[in-house]
Design an enzyme around this catalytic site. Structure first.
Site, PDB file in Angstrom:
ATOM      1  N   TYR A 171      13.689  37.325  19.496  1.00 12.85           N
ATOM      2  CA  TYR A 171      13.494  36.424  20.641  1.00 12.85           C
ATOM      3  C   TYR A 171      14.862  36.094  21.224  1.00 12.85           C
ATOM      4  O   TYR A 171      15.772  35.681  20.504  1.00 12.85           O
ATOM      5  CB  TYR A 171      12.793  35.124  20.225  1.00 12.85           C
ATOM      6  CG  TYR A 171      12.682  34.159  21.377  1.00 12.85           C
ATOM      7  CD1 TYR A 171      11.708  34.320  22.360  1.00 12.85           C
ATOM      8  CD2 TYR A 171      13.588  33.109  21.514  1.00 12.85           C
ATOM      9  CE1 TYR A 171      11.637  33.460  23.446  1.00 12.85           C
ATOM     10  CE2 TYR A 171      13.520  32.238  22.596  1.00 12.85           C
ATOM     11  CZ  TYR A 171      12.549  32.415  23.561  1.00 12.85           C
ATOM     12  OH  TYR A 171      12.484  31.571  24.628  1.00 12.85           O
TER      13      TYR A 171
ATOM     14  N   ASP B 103      23.285  37.666  19.247  1.00 15.30           N
ATOM     15  CA  ASP B 103      22.770  36.447  19.861  1.00 15.30           C
ATOM     16  C   ASP B 103      22.842  35.319  18.833  1.00 15.30           C
ATOM     17  O   ASP B 103      21.964  35.170  17.993  1.00 15.30           O
ATOM     18  CB  ASP B 103      21.330  36.697  20.319  1.00 15.30           C
ATOM     19  CG  ASP B 103      20.666  35.466  20.917  1.00 15.30           C
ATOM     20  OD1 ASP B 103      21.245  34.371  20.825  1.00 15.30           O
ATOM     21  OD2 ASP B 103      19.549  35.609  21.451  1.00 15.30           O
TER      22      ASP B 103
ATOM     23  N   LYS C 169      22.856  26.338  22.755  1.00 14.17           N
ATOM     24  CA  LYS C 169      22.151  25.282  22.029  1.00 14.17           C
ATOM     25  C   LYS C 169      23.088  24.187  21.528  1.00 14.17           C
ATOM     26  O   LYS C 169      23.323  23.203  22.196  1.00 14.17           O
ATOM     27  CB  LYS C 169      21.314  25.871  20.895  1.00 14.17           C
ATOM     28  CG  LYS C 169      20.038  26.556  21.369  1.00 14.17           C
ATOM     29  CD  LYS C 169      19.076  26.793  20.243  1.00 14.17           C
ATOM     30  CE  LYS C 169      17.816  27.516  20.700  1.00 14.17           C
ATOM     31  NZ  LYS C 169      16.948  26.705  21.554  1.00 14.17           N
TER      32      LYS C 169
END
Length: 429
Positions: free
Chosen positions: A148, A249, A278
């Site tokens: 994801y 990522d 984040k």
């Protein structure tokens, strides 16, 4: 002036779209008045222990005085200024920190709006790099199933094509090349057959592959899969051998979450391109970054365009950069390694859930705890239970997981783990 501070939940339900929620049958949304430390306070009076760190971003908890001060001080100078033709101290300071803390070859930083955008930039970097080298055939991305990487279109194209939330866009999204998801667990022996399968895919497709993108060590929203570092090390070796760029990522795993500052350190490798986001601002503002090597940056800029073809309006936002700089300083000041080690030890009590018949697996890594169930969770039902028991946890699929703030106390973790055990034992999901 209106002095009514009541949150209009009915207006929210009728008009405001929340993440991954139907407007016809929306999930309940609990009105929050404020948050402080590791506590979220509801309009109805409840105080909830936060187990999510606001989708893994609020490492230092809420309403932190040093982060508040960084925002306030910067707002008195400028809240935003275009980054085209202009630079400023907050951007320079945060980029200095990022270059110092990430693997040494990563020397160039592109400041993006958020995680999905940083992935878009990474993919564009990889494709433009090969185009600039005169190779227009390398325009496909290779990636493992169950991954994801975000909700924008290029990012969606490298999410799991079958089981992800983006499968409905199949046929419209760019067609990427998928390899089997990592299977060898983080704590298990590595199955060398996985390396052989990876090699076969590289051998067959490398001439078309611009980059391999992967979430290092933990596949997050794709199933909280903690996989063996040797898988990642093998990917790095094959990328080198077959002339493919490696994108890691680290949006969810970066800044200490897995017990290493960045998850690539578990495999002792450096990617060609790395995405972070984040936790970068401590959960205060939206900001991400895409870092790359001198080789990739030079390769892009030697080409026909001469520039990287991307430029968000809010790129390098001074408020976001200022609070990110303060948050990265807090990581070291608070001794993130000790914080994560403590949380990891306290999360061991989740293993008690293994005695429950409904549980398939319990696993922990760094400041992450996961309980995997045999059936899919009813999110509305279990969140009501959690709120009634004084905690904030948001499961997905068959997974009840914790990614708490690093400042969480042992009592906080005890409360979170106890609520999960009770929810499963009482069939409250």
């Amino acid at each position: 002036m209106c002095t009514d501070n009541t949150i209009d939940v009915e207006f929210d339900r009728q008009h405001i779209w929340h993440p991954y929620t139907s407007m016809l049958k929306p999930l309940p949304n609990y009105p929050v008045t404020h948050a402080n430390g590791t506590r979220i306070y509801l309009q109805s009076g409840e105080s909830l222990v936060d187990g999510m760190a606001s989708w893994w971003s609020a490492l230092h908890g809420y309403n932190h005085p040093e982060l508040n001060a960084a925002i306030q001080q910067q707002s008195q100078q400028m809240s935003h200024i275009m980054f085209g033709g202009i630079t400023h101290k907050p951007a320079i300071d945060v980029c200095k920190k990022l270059i110092a803390m990430t693997p040494k070859p990563l020397q160039k930083v592109f400041l993006a709006d958020g995680g999905s955008v940083s992935v878009e930039v990474a993919i564009k970097m990889a494709i433009q790099y090969w185009f600039s080298q005169g190779n227009q055939r390398k325009h496909t991305i290779m990636t493992p199933a169950k991954g994801y990487h975000g909700d924008t279109f290029a990012a969606m194209s490298v999410c799991d094509p079958i089981n992800s939330m983006h499968s409905m866009y199949r046929g419209f999204l760019p067609e990427q090349h998928f390899v089997p998801a990592p299977k060898s667990g983080f704590y298990d022996e590595f199955d060398e057959r996985e390396a052989a399968v990876l090699r076969s895919h590289f051998q067959a497709h490398h001439e078309d592959i611009a980059a391999f993108i992967i979430e290092p060590i933990v596949q997050n929203a794709g199933g909280m899969n903690f996989y063996h570092p040797q898988y990642l090390k093998t990917v790095r070796q094959l990328c080198d051998e077959f002339n493919v760029l490696l994108i890691c990522d680290e949006i969810a795993t970066g800044f200490g979450r897995t017990g290493k500052l960045f998850a690539v350190e578990h495999a002792d490798i450096c990617p060609d391109i790395m995405c972070v986001g984040k936790a970068l601002t401590g959960g205060y503002m939206t900001l991400a970054a895409t870092l790359t090597t001198d080789k990739v940056a030079r390769g892009i800029c030697e080409g026909e365009a001469g520039v990287l073809m991307h430029g968000p309006t809010f790129m390098g936002n001074p408020l976001a950069c200022a609070v990110a700089d303060a948050s990265l300083s807090l990581l070291y000041k608070n001794d993130w390694q000790a914080q994560v080690a403590n949380i990891n030890q306290w999360l061991e009590q989740l293993k008690a859930c293994e005695t429950l018949e409904a549980v398939t697996n319990v696993r922990t890594l760094g400041a992450i705890g996961v309980v995997e169930l045999k059936r899919t969770v009813d999110v509305a039902k279990i969140q009501r239970f959690f709120v009634d028991n004084g905690v904030w946890i948001r499961p997905f699929g068959k997974l009840i997981y914790l990614m708490p703030p690093f400042v969480s106390s042992e009592d906080d973790i005890n409360a979170l783990c106890s609520a999960i055990y009770k929810a499963i034992a009482q069939d409250a999901y």
